[in-house]
Design a protein around this motif. Structure first.
Motif, PDB file in Angstrom:
ATOM      1  N   VAL A 151      31.053  -8.572   1.011  1.00 43.54           N
ATOM      2  CA  VAL A 151      32.135  -8.280   1.952  1.00 43.54           C
ATOM      3  C   VAL A 151      31.657  -8.383   3.397  1.00 43.54           C
ATOM      4  CG1 VAL A 151      31.866  -5.764   1.924  1.00 43.54           C
ATOM      5  CG2 VAL A 151      34.103  -6.771   2.434  1.00 43.54           C
TER       6      VAL A 151
ATOM      7  N   GLY B  76      41.534  -6.317  -1.057  1.00 45.58           N
ATOM      8  CA  GLY B  76      40.857  -7.110  -2.074  1.00 45.58           C
ATOM      9  C   GLY B  76      39.685  -6.417  -2.717  1.00 45.58           C
TER      10      GLY B  76
ATOM     11  N   GLU C 118      34.062 -19.321  -2.535  1.00 51.35           N
ATOM     12  CA  GLU C 118      35.226 -18.444  -2.546  1.00 51.35           C
ATOM     13  C   GLU C 118      35.961 -18.581  -1.218  1.00 51.35           C
ATOM     14  OE1 GLU C 118      35.683 -14.152  -4.458  1.00 51.35           O
ATOM     15  OE2 GLU C 118      34.391 -14.115  -2.715  1.00 51.35           O
TER      16      GLU C 118
ATOM     17  N   ILE D 273      31.853 -11.983   4.423  1.00 50.68           N
ATOM     18  CA  ILE D 273      33.248 -12.362   4.658  1.00 50.68           C
ATOM     19  C   ILE D 273      33.727 -11.807   6.003  1.00 50.68           C
ATOM     20  CG2 ILE D 273      35.617 -12.067   3.821  1.00 50.68           C
ATOM     21  CD1 ILE D 273      34.357 -12.070   0.939  1.00 50.68           C
TER      22      ILE D 273
ATOM     23  N   ASP E   1      40.781 -10.831   0.521  1.00 51.92           N
ATOM     24  CA  ASP E   1      39.715 -11.509  -0.204  1.00 51.92           C
ATOM     25  C   ASP E   1      39.987 -11.416  -1.700  1.00 51.92           C
ATOM     26  OD1 ASP E   1      38.634  -9.167  -1.354  1.00 51.92           O
ATOM     27  OD2 ASP E   1      37.314  -8.843   0.332  1.00 51.92           O
TER      28      ASP E   1
ATOM     29  N   ALA F 293      35.178 -13.820   9.191  1.00 49.63           N
ATOM     30  CA  ALA F 293      36.464 -13.422   9.791  1.00 49.63           C
ATOM     31  C   ALA F 293      36.297 -13.117  11.271  1.00 49.63           C
ATOM     32  CB  ALA F 293      37.034 -12.214   9.061  1.00 49.63           C
TER      33      ALA F 293
ATOM     34  N   SER G  21      34.952 -10.938  -3.273  1.00 49.48           N
ATOM     35  CA  SER G  21      33.828 -10.763  -2.336  1.00 49.48           C
ATOM     36  C   SER G  21      32.490 -11.118  -2.965  1.00 49.48           C
ATOM     37  CB  SER G  21      33.779  -9.334  -1.787  1.00 49.48           C
ATOM     38  OG  SER G  21      34.949  -8.999  -1.109  1.00 49.48           O
TER      39      SER G  21
ATOM     40  N   THR H 280      33.339 -18.977   1.961  1.00 45.57           N
ATOM     41  CA  THR H 280      32.013 -18.392   1.858  1.00 45.57           C
ATOM     42  C   THR H 280      31.366 -18.911   0.578  1.00 45.57           C
ATOM     43  OG1 THR H 280      32.936 -16.423   0.790  1.00 45.57           O
ATOM     44  CG2 THR H 280      32.491 -16.267   3.158  1.00 45.57           C
TER      45      THR H 280
ATOM     46  N   SER I  55      38.726 -16.708   1.363  1.00 41.67           N
ATOM     47  CA  SER I  55      39.475 -15.527   1.758  1.00 41.67           C
ATOM     48  C   SER I  55      40.514 -16.001   2.759  1.00 41.67           C
ATOM     49  CB  SER I  55      38.555 -14.484   2.394  1.00 41.67           C
ATOM     50  OG  SER I  55      37.568 -14.067   1.479  1.00 41.67           O
TER      51      SER I  55
ATOM     52  N   LEU J 170      42.900  -9.137   6.446  1.00 40.94           N
ATOM     53  CA  LEU J 170      41.976  -9.952   5.681  1.00 40.94           C
ATOM     54  C   LEU J 170      42.214  -9.733   4.195  1.00 40.94           C
ATOM     55  CD1 LEU J 170      39.506 -11.828   5.676  1.00 40.94           C
ATOM     56  CD2 LEU J 170      38.077  -9.794   5.942  1.00 40.94           C
TER      57      LEU J 170
ATOM     58  N   LEU K  75      41.718  -4.606   5.425  1.00 42.35           N
ATOM     59  CA  LEU K  75      40.996  -5.394   4.435  1.00 42.35           C
ATOM     60  C   LEU K  75      41.596  -5.106   3.066  1.00 42.35           C
ATOM     61  CD1 LEU K  75      38.661  -7.144   3.339  1.00 42.35           C
ATOM     62  CD2 LEU K  75      37.251  -5.071   3.346  1.00 42.35           C
TER      63      LEU K  75
END
Length: 156
Positions: free
Chosen positions: A75, A94, A53, A78, A68, A82, A71, A41, A55, A66, A92
Motif C-alpha cells: 500500500v 480496498g 496491478e 501505491i 486499490d 498516487a 495492494s 504498480t 489502482s 484511491l 483509501l
C-alpha cells in the motif's frame, strides 16, 4: 477440479468477448478522463513477485480518492505512485494485503497510514485481514469506514 465440475470440455473456446475493443497497456500513471487516473504498480514482494496491478485515483475537492485491489505491491508503494498525482489522499478504499502480516507490521502500518500518509479516511477491504481491520479502526476512529458488501459510501 472446481471448474467445469471437474470435467473440462475437450476443446476450450477462446477469444475476446470484446472483439472490437481497443485495449491499451498501462505502464505509467495515466489520466484516462479528466480527474481519473490509473496507477500501475509491480510487486516486489515474495509470493506475488512481479505481479502487475492497477489502482485508480479520482480527484475530489477534498483530495484523491484511491481505489486499490489487493495492494500486492504494498500500500505504501501505491500511495507513492498516487502522490505523483496529488499528495493529499482523502480516502483509501480496498484491500491492503496484510492478512498474513505479523502483529508488529499491522501496528506499524496503521500508524504510518494515519500519521505519515495522513489519510483523511480509510475503507479497507477483503484481503486486509481481521486483526488489521481492528488495528485500523482503532487508529482511525470515526474516520474508519466499513466497506463490506452492500455498503454505500457518499463520495465528495
Amino acid at each position: 477440479m472446481r471448474y467445469f465440475d471437474g470435467n473440462p470440455p475437450e476443446v476450450l473456446p477462446y477469444g475476446s468477448p470484446w472483439p472490437r475493443a481497443h485495449f491499451i497497456p498501462v505502464s505509467t500513471v495515466t489520466e484516462v478522463v479528466p480527474g481519473i487516473y490509473l496507477l500501475p504498480t509491480v510487486s516486489n514482494v515474495p509470493g506475488t513477485l512481479e505481479l502487475r496491478e492497477l489502482s485508480m485515483a479520482v480527484r475530489s475537492p477534498q483530495g484523491l480518492i484511491l481505489l486499490d485491489g489487493c495492494s500486492h505491491a504494498g500500500v505504501e508503494r501505491i500511495l507513492e505512485v498516487a502522490g505523483t498525482v496529488d499528495k493529499h489522499i482523502h480516502l483509501l478504499f480496498g484491500g491492503l494485503h496484510l492478512v498474513r502480516a505479523p502483529d508488529a507490521e499491522v501496528q506499524r502500518m496503521a500508524g504510518v497510514l494515519r500519521d505519515e500518509w495522513k489519510l483523511d479516511e480509510i475503507a479497507p477491504g477483503h484481503c486486509t485481514g481481521e486483526p488489521e481491520f481492528a488495528a485500523l479502526k482503532k487508529a482511525f476512529g470515526e474516520r474508519y469506514l466499513y466497506a463490506g458488501v452492500g455498503t454505500v459510501i457518499a463520495l465528495p
